[in-house]
Write a protein that holds these residues in place. Structure first.
Motif, PDB file in Angstrom:
ATOM      1  N   TYR A 126       3.355   1.496   6.620  1.00 29.39           N
ATOM      2  CA  TYR A 126       2.034   1.336   6.015  1.00 29.39           C
ATOM      3  C   TYR A 126       1.528   2.705   5.583  1.00 29.39           C
ATOM      4  CZ  TYR A 126       1.892  -3.268   8.287  1.00 29.39           C
ATOM      5  OH  TYR A 126       2.170  -4.548   8.709  1.00 29.39           O
ATOM      6  N   ARG A 127       0.689   2.734   4.554  1.00 24.60           N
ATOM      7  CA  ARG A 127      -0.020   3.942   4.174  1.00 24.60           C
ATOM      8  C   ARG A 127      -1.458   3.781   4.635  1.00 24.60           C
ATOM      9  NH1 ARG A 127       2.197   8.566   2.531  1.00 24.60           N
ATOM     10  NH2 ARG A 127       3.458   7.484   0.984  1.00 24.60           N
ATOM     11  N   VAL A 128      -1.936   4.669   5.486  1.00 27.63           N
ATOM     12  CA  VAL A 128      -3.299   4.577   6.009  1.00 27.63           C
ATOM     13  C   VAL A 128      -4.271   4.996   4.916  1.00 27.63           C
ATOM     14  CG1 VAL A 128      -4.885   5.406   7.781  1.00 27.63           C
ATOM     15  CG2 VAL A 128      -2.468   5.047   8.340  1.00 27.63           C
ATOM     16  N   ASP A 129      -5.150   4.085   4.516  1.00 28.52           N
ATOM     17  CA  ASP A 129      -6.034   4.315   3.371  1.00 28.52           C
ATOM     18  C   ASP A 129      -7.300   5.094   3.724  1.00 28.52           C
ATOM     19  OD1 ASP A 129      -4.346   2.941   1.637  1.00 28.52           O
ATOM     20  OD2 ASP A 129      -5.256   1.012   2.117  1.00 28.52           O
ATOM     21  N   ASN A 130      -7.733   5.007   4.987  1.00 27.27           N
ATOM     22  CA  ASN A 130      -8.975   5.658   5.380  1.00 27.27           C
ATOM     23  C   ASN A 130      -8.762   6.478   6.650  1.00 27.27           C
ATOM     24  OD1 ASN A 130     -10.748   4.241   3.390  1.00 27.27           O
ATOM     25  ND2 ASN A 130     -10.094   2.454   4.567  1.00 27.27           N
ATOM     26  N   ASN A 131      -9.606   7.470   6.854  1.00 22.23           N
ATOM     27  CA  ASN A 131      -9.548   8.225   8.103  1.00 22.23           C
ATOM     28  C   ASN A 131      -9.821   7.285   9.265  1.00 22.23           C
ATOM     29  OD1 ASN A 131      -8.945  10.788   7.092  1.00 22.23           O
ATOM     30  ND2 ASN A 131     -11.073  11.192   6.611  1.00 22.23           N
ATOM     31  N   SER A 132      -8.935   7.309  10.244  1.00 20.72           N
ATOM     32  CA  SER A 132      -9.106   6.456  11.406  1.00 20.72           C
ATOM     33  C   SER A 132      -9.928   7.205  12.443  1.00 20.72           C
ATOM     34  CB  SER A 132      -7.740   6.084  11.996  1.00 20.72           C
ATOM     35  OG  SER A 132      -7.118   7.235  12.553  1.00 20.72           O
ATOM     36  N   ASP A 155      -0.634   4.922  23.720  1.00 21.84           N
ATOM     37  CA  ASP A 155       0.210   4.892  22.532  1.00 21.84           C
ATOM     38  C   ASP A 155      -0.661   4.697  21.294  1.00 21.84           C
ATOM     39  OD1 ASP A 155       2.608   5.275  23.757  1.00 21.84           O
ATOM     40  OD2 ASP A 155       3.318   3.220  23.567  1.00 21.84           O
ATOM     41  N   LEU A 156      -0.250   5.300  20.180  1.00 18.41           N
ATOM     42  CA  LEU A 156      -0.912   5.033  18.911  1.00 18.41           C
ATOM     43  C   LEU A 156      -0.426   3.691  18.382  1.00 18.41           C
ATOM     44  CD1 LEU A 156      -0.700   8.532  17.183  1.00 18.41           C
ATOM     45  CD2 LEU A 156      -2.803   7.334  17.794  1.00 18.41           C
ATOM     46  N   VAL A 157      -1.363   2.849  17.968  1.00 19.28           N
ATOM     47  CA  VAL A 157      -1.019   1.528  17.445  1.00 19.28           C
ATOM     48  C   VAL A 157      -1.782   1.271  16.146  1.00 19.28           C
ATOM     49  CG1 VAL A 157      -0.509   0.564  19.728  1.00 19.28           C
ATOM     50  CG2 VAL A 157      -2.830   0.384  18.812  1.00 19.28           C
ATOM     51  N   TYR A 158      -1.290   0.321  15.379  1.00 18.56           N
ATOM     52  CA  TYR A 158      -1.949  -0.120  14.145  1.00 18.56           C
ATOM     53  C   TYR A 158      -2.447  -1.531  14.396  1.00 18.56           C
ATOM     54  CZ  TYR A 158      -2.641   0.096   9.043  1.00 18.56           C
ATOM     55  OH  TYR A 158      -3.173   0.154   7.771  1.00 18.56           O
ATOM     56  N   LEU A 165      -7.901  -2.865   8.758  1.00 24.39           N
ATOM     57  CA  LEU A 165      -6.741  -2.220   9.359  1.00 24.39           C
ATOM     58  C   LEU A 165      -7.064  -0.771   9.723  1.00 24.39           C
ATOM     59  CD1 LEU A 165      -3.996  -3.461   6.880  1.00 24.39           C
ATOM     60  CD2 LEU A 165      -4.284  -4.213   9.228  1.00 24.39           C
ATOM     61  N   SER A 166      -6.658  -0.352  10.905  1.00 28.65           N
ATOM     62  CA  SER A 166      -6.882   1.031  11.313  1.00 28.65           C
ATOM     63  C   SER A 166      -5.955   1.408  12.464  1.00 28.65           C
ATOM     64  CB  SER A 166      -8.341   1.249  11.723  1.00 28.65           C
ATOM     65  OG  SER A 166      -8.624   2.644  11.838  1.00 28.65           O
ATOM     66  N   VAL A 167      -5.978   2.683  12.795  1.00 29.16           N
ATOM     67  CA  VAL A 167      -5.160   3.237  13.875  1.00 29.16           C
ATOM     68  C   VAL A 167      -6.026   3.420  15.121  1.00 29.16           C
ATOM     69  CG1 VAL A 167      -3.815   5.239  14.623  1.00 29.16           C
ATOM     70  CG2 VAL A 167      -3.607   4.401  12.275  1.00 29.16           C
ATOM     71  N   LEU A 197      -2.985  -6.991  16.971  1.00 27.78           N
ATOM     72  CA  LEU A 197      -2.176  -5.783  17.114  1.00 27.78           C
ATOM     73  C   LEU A 197      -0.941  -5.919  16.237  1.00 27.78           C
ATOM     74  CD1 LEU A 197      -1.810  -3.089  18.643  1.00 27.78           C
ATOM     75  CD2 LEU A 197      -0.498  -4.353  20.342  1.00 27.78           C
ATOM     76  N   ILE A 198      -0.808  -5.052  15.242  1.00 30.14           N
ATOM     77  CA  ILE A 198       0.307  -5.142  14.307  1.00 30.14           C
ATOM     78  C   ILE A 198       1.567  -4.524  14.898  1.00 30.14           C
ATOM     79  CG2 ILE A 198       1.144  -4.389  12.047  1.00 30.14           C
ATOM     80  CD1 ILE A 198      -1.787  -4.574  11.111  1.00 30.14           C
ATOM     81  N   GLY A 199       1.428  -3.378  15.537  1.00 26.13           N
ATOM     82  CA  GLY A 199       2.597  -2.768  16.153  1.00 26.13           C
ATOM     83  C   GLY A 199       2.324  -1.368  16.664  1.00 26.13           C
ATOM     84  N   VAL A 200       3.301  -0.829  17.371  1.00 22.51           N
ATOM     85  CA  VAL A 200       3.227   0.525  17.915  1.00 22.51           C
ATOM     86  C   VAL A 200       3.737   1.504  16.859  1.00 22.51           C
ATOM     87  CG1 VAL A 200       4.061   2.082  19.710  1.00 22.51           C
ATOM     88  CG2 VAL A 200       3.597  -0.312  20.254  1.00 22.51           C
ATOM     89  N   ILE A 201       3.008   2.583  16.649  1.00 23.74           N
ATOM     90  CA  ILE A 201       3.417   3.596  15.676  1.00 23.74           C
ATOM     91  C   ILE A 201       4.547   4.430  16.287  1.00 23.74           C
ATOM     92  CG2 ILE A 201       2.688   5.597  14.318  1.00 23.74           C
ATOM     93  CD1 ILE A 201      -0.132   4.406  14.301  1.00 23.74           C
ATOM     94  N   VAL A 202       5.723   4.368  15.652  1.00 23.00           N
ATOM     95  CA  VAL A 202       6.891   5.079  16.165  1.00 23.00           C
ATOM     96  C   VAL A 202       7.232   6.308  15.323  1.00 23.00           C
ATOM     97  CG1 VAL A 202       7.898   3.063  17.288  1.00 23.00           C
ATOM     98  CG2 VAL A 202       8.440   3.525  14.890  1.00 23.00           C
ATOM     99  N   TYR A 203       6.536   6.470  14.183  1.00 23.04           N
ATOM    100  CA  TYR A 203       6.795   7.602  13.300  1.00 23.04           C
ATOM    101  C   TYR A 203       5.607   7.741  12.362  1.00 23.04           C
ATOM    102  CZ  TYR A 203       9.074  10.338   9.568  1.00 23.04           C
ATOM    103  OH  TYR A 203       9.392  11.284   8.637  1.00 23.04           O
TER     104      TYR A 203
END
Length: 211
Positions: A126-132, A155-158, A165-167, A197-203
Motif C-alpha cells: 500500500y502507499r500511505v496517502d496521509n501522515n499517520s 508492532d506497526l499495523v495497517y 486507512l491508517s498506520v 486489521l488489514i495486516g502487520v507491516i513487514v517492510y
C-alpha cells in the motif's frame, strides 16, 4: 563508512548495528519479540533472512533496506529510497520479489519490488496517502503488510477505522486487541467488527525528500 555495504553479510551488518546501539542479544530479543536463539543464528550467519527484519531494524534505528540487503544509508534519518529506486541500483534480481499494490478499492495494477527476506504469498503493498499517527510512517511511504501475520505488542499495523486507512501500533488486550498512535493523549482504539486489521507491516520504504 556505512554507505553501499552490499558486500557485507546480514550477520556483519547486524553486529555493527548492535554494537553502535550498545545492545545485547538479550535486549534485542526483548525489544523485538524475536527469540534469542534466532538472534544468535542471525549474528552467526546460521540463518540468512528473517521475517522480523523490520522489527529488528526499528529497534536498532537503522534502515530496513540497509540491514536486509546492504543498500543505501544505514541511518533512517538520511531517508530511504523507495522500492523501485532500490531495484534500479541492483544488477541482481534473485533477492527480490514482486508485490501487488492495493488501494482502498483493491488492486491498483501497480507492482513493487521488495527484498526477498520478507517474501510471503500473503504480502500486499500500500502507499500511505496521509501522515499517520506514527512518525515512522509519514505520507508517501510504501508499506508491505502480511495479511496473515499475527501482530505482537507494539508492532506497526495497517488498519481501517471508520472507513479510513491508517498506520497504528498494535497493543495486546481486550478481545481482539487495541490500536494506538504515538500521542499518548489519544485514547486506544479497540479492534471490533467496525475496525478491520488489514495486516502487520513487514517492510516499508520512505520517499527521499526533495530539496
Amino acid at each position: 563508512m556505512f554507505e553501499s555495504m552490499k558486500e557485507t553479510t546480514l550477520a556483519e551488518r547486524l553486529k555493527m548495528a548492535i554494537k553502535k546501539n550498545n545492545f545485547t542479544q538479550e535486549k534485542l530479543a526483548s525489544v523485538t519479540g524475536v527469540a534469542q536463539p534466532t538472534i544468535w543464528k542471525l549474528l552467526h550467519g546460521k540463518i540468512l533472512r528473517s521475517r522480523k527484519i523490520l522489527q529488528i531494524a526499528r529497534a536498532l534505528s537503522v534502515s530496513p533496506e540497509w540491514l536486509s540487503e546492504g543498500k543505501g544509508s544505514m541511518h533512517l534519518s538520511d531517508g530511504n529510497v523507495n522500492a523501485h529506486e532500490t531495484v534500479k541500483s541492483s544488477l541482481s534480481y534473485d533477492n527480490i520479489f514482486l508485490v501487488d499494490v492495493h488501494g482502498k478499492k483493491g488492486a491498483t495494477g501497480e507492482t513493487v519490488l521488495v527484498p526477498d527476506s520478507i517474501k510471503s504469498k500473503n504480502c500486499v503493498a500500500y502507499r500511505v496517502d496521509n501522515n499517520s499517527g506514527c512518525a515512522e510512517i509519514p505520507s508517501g511511504t510504501l508499506i508491505v503488510v502480511d495479511t496473515k501475520e499475527t501482530p505482537g505488542n507494539r508492532d506497526l499495523v495497517y488498519a481501517c477505522v471508520n472507513d479510513s486507512l491508517s498506520v497504528y501500533h498494535f497493543m495486546t488486550g481486550g478481545t481482539f486487541g487495541f490500536l494506538s498512535v504515538d500521542d499518548p493523549r489519544i485514547p486506544l482504539i479497540e479492534l471490533t467488527s467496525k475496525s478491520s486489521l488489514i495486516g502487520v507491516i513487514v517492510y516499508f520504504a520512505r520517499q527521499l525528500r526533495r530539496e
